[in-house]
Enzyme design. Structure first.
Site, PDB file in Angstrom:
ATOM      1  N   GLU A  86      48.353  80.587  76.665  1.00  0.00           N
ATOM      2  CA  GLU A  86      49.511  81.565  76.038  1.00  0.00           C
ATOM      3  C   GLU A  86      48.860  83.328  76.902  1.00  0.00           C
ATOM      4  OE1 GLU A  86      47.531  81.215  72.233  1.00  0.00           O
ATOM      5  OE2 GLU A  86      48.156  80.613  74.120  1.00  0.00           O
ATOM      6  N   HIS A 110      41.995  74.479  82.211  1.00  0.00           N
ATOM      7  CA  HIS A 110      43.629  73.573  81.421  1.00  0.00           C
ATOM      8  C   HIS A 110      44.034  74.505  82.790  1.00  0.00           C
ATOM      9  CE1 HIS A 110      46.577  71.734  79.729  1.00  0.00           C
ATOM     10  NE2 HIS A 110      46.835  72.937  78.763  1.00  0.00           N
ATOM     11  N   SER A 254      39.012  45.001  58.301  1.00  0.00           N
ATOM     12  CA  SER A 254      38.966  43.392  57.360  1.00  0.00           C
ATOM     13  C   SER A 254      39.762  42.835  57.996  1.00  0.00           C
ATOM     14  CB  SER A 254      39.248  43.947  56.199  1.00  0.00           C
ATOM     15  OG  SER A 254      40.835  44.313  56.136  1.00  0.00           O
TER      16      SER A 254
END
Length: 334
Positions: A86, A110, A254
């Protein structure tokens, strides 16, 4: 899966950076890792920071030359902008643009600022991206241990004809070539990154945790149990997925948990959630989110600050703080 867009150290020539100065603008999580890794790779590095930056002393203690942002941008043949998304448009105009000369390589970690027009690079310069897929401390630690973190790379503008080789050399210099350097585009990196943050990794996960916590507490269960089952144990599952993928995670839990996962998960993330994800992606692709985010910052971020205050007051934060104090092995620093 494509393999012709993946590069390694054998494909990169660090000699392309010989005689050139790399300016790292910013010294946060990524900035410190890029600067120190490049320095240790034998590259001439300067760091650009404001005179009042709290990071200035850290960079100087690490043996790096620190200049004002404008001076560093003028010094660098390669200039990597590692400042908040920003802020990049404003600082580009005020401190960086005048120092970028024809033939220079302007780099980003980026694609946001370029893809959404906050920074409009002039003709005559190369524009590229090197985006490590990990936080800066991991990029630095892996480099020191002789390893590397995979990186994305992209060339947005190739004025010199050498941009690809230079971007690849930079990525190798920070350790990416030891793992993999995957070629993409500014558009694809930016849009997938924003989507992942909003729909899954941050926005999606945060709201899923809070919704699960609230469901149990509203049903009369002990908030401490709700915290453990819906937030605390998320790390176990995330770590297993990180290390082994989704099926590897399922193998490690599990049978009861695996059956519950496969029969109930789609009821939580069903068609309504998928439709919301598509809408979020559409807002990213159209630039709606970027315009909203930039406008929020230009308005002073008052709404953003209010949302932060409200989130900090949620019961799960209060319960979590108490429970984390019982677990001294958890680092609560921010």
């Amino acid at each position: 899966m494509k393999t012709d867009d993946i590069f390694y150290d054998k494909d990169a020539d660090l000699g392309k950076l010989s005689g050139k100065t790399v300016a790292i603008l910013g010294y946060g999580s990524q900035g410190h890792a890029h600067a120190l890794n490049l320095k240790d790779s034998g590259v001439d590095v300067v760091v650009g920071l404001r005179s009042d930056s709290s990071s200035r002393a850290k960079a100087e203690e690490a043996g790096l030359e620190v200049l004002e942002i404008a001076d560093a941008a003028s010094r660098g043949d390669l200039v990597m902008i590692l400042l908040p998304d920003e802020k990049q448009g404003e600082i580009w105009s005020s401190d960086i643009a005048d120092g970028i000369a024809p033939g220079n390589l302007l780099l980003f970690a980026h694609g946001f600022a370029v893809h959404f027009g906050e920074v409009d690079p002039p003709p005559g310069i190369d524009v590229g991206m090197v985006a490590p897929k990990g936080p800066g401390h991991l990029v630095r630690r892996q480099y020191e241990e002789g390893n590397g973190v995979p990186c994305l790379m992209a060339v947005h503008q190739d004025a010199s004809g050498n941009a690809h080789d230079l971007v690849l050399a930079y990525a190798a210099g920070i350790g990416g070539g030891r793992a993999a350097i995957i070629e993409t585009t500014f558009k694809d990196e930016c849009e997938t990154d924003l989507f992942g943050e909003q729909a899954v990794l941050c926005g999606g996960a945060s709201e899923l945790v809070r919704a699960g916590y609230e469901t149990l507490v509203e049903a009369g269960y002990d908030p401490r149990l709700a915290y453990f089952e819906c937030l605390h144990e998320l790390k176990l599952i995330a770590d297993l997925m990180y290390e082994k993928g989704i099926q590897g995670m399922r193998y490690s839990i599990s049978n009861t948990a695996e059956y519950g996962d496969m029969t109930r998960g789609k009821r939580v993330i069903g068609e309504e959630s998928r439709a919301a994800m598509k809408q979020i992606l559409s807002e990213i692709q159209s630039g709606q989110f970027a315009r909203e985010w930039i406008a929020e910052n230009k308005a002073g971020g008052e709404h953003f600050d209010q949302m932060r205050k409200e989130a900090a007051g949620h019961e799960v934060e209060e319960v979590g703080h108490v429970l984390r104090d019982m677990m001294p092995w958890i680092d609560q620093g921010f």
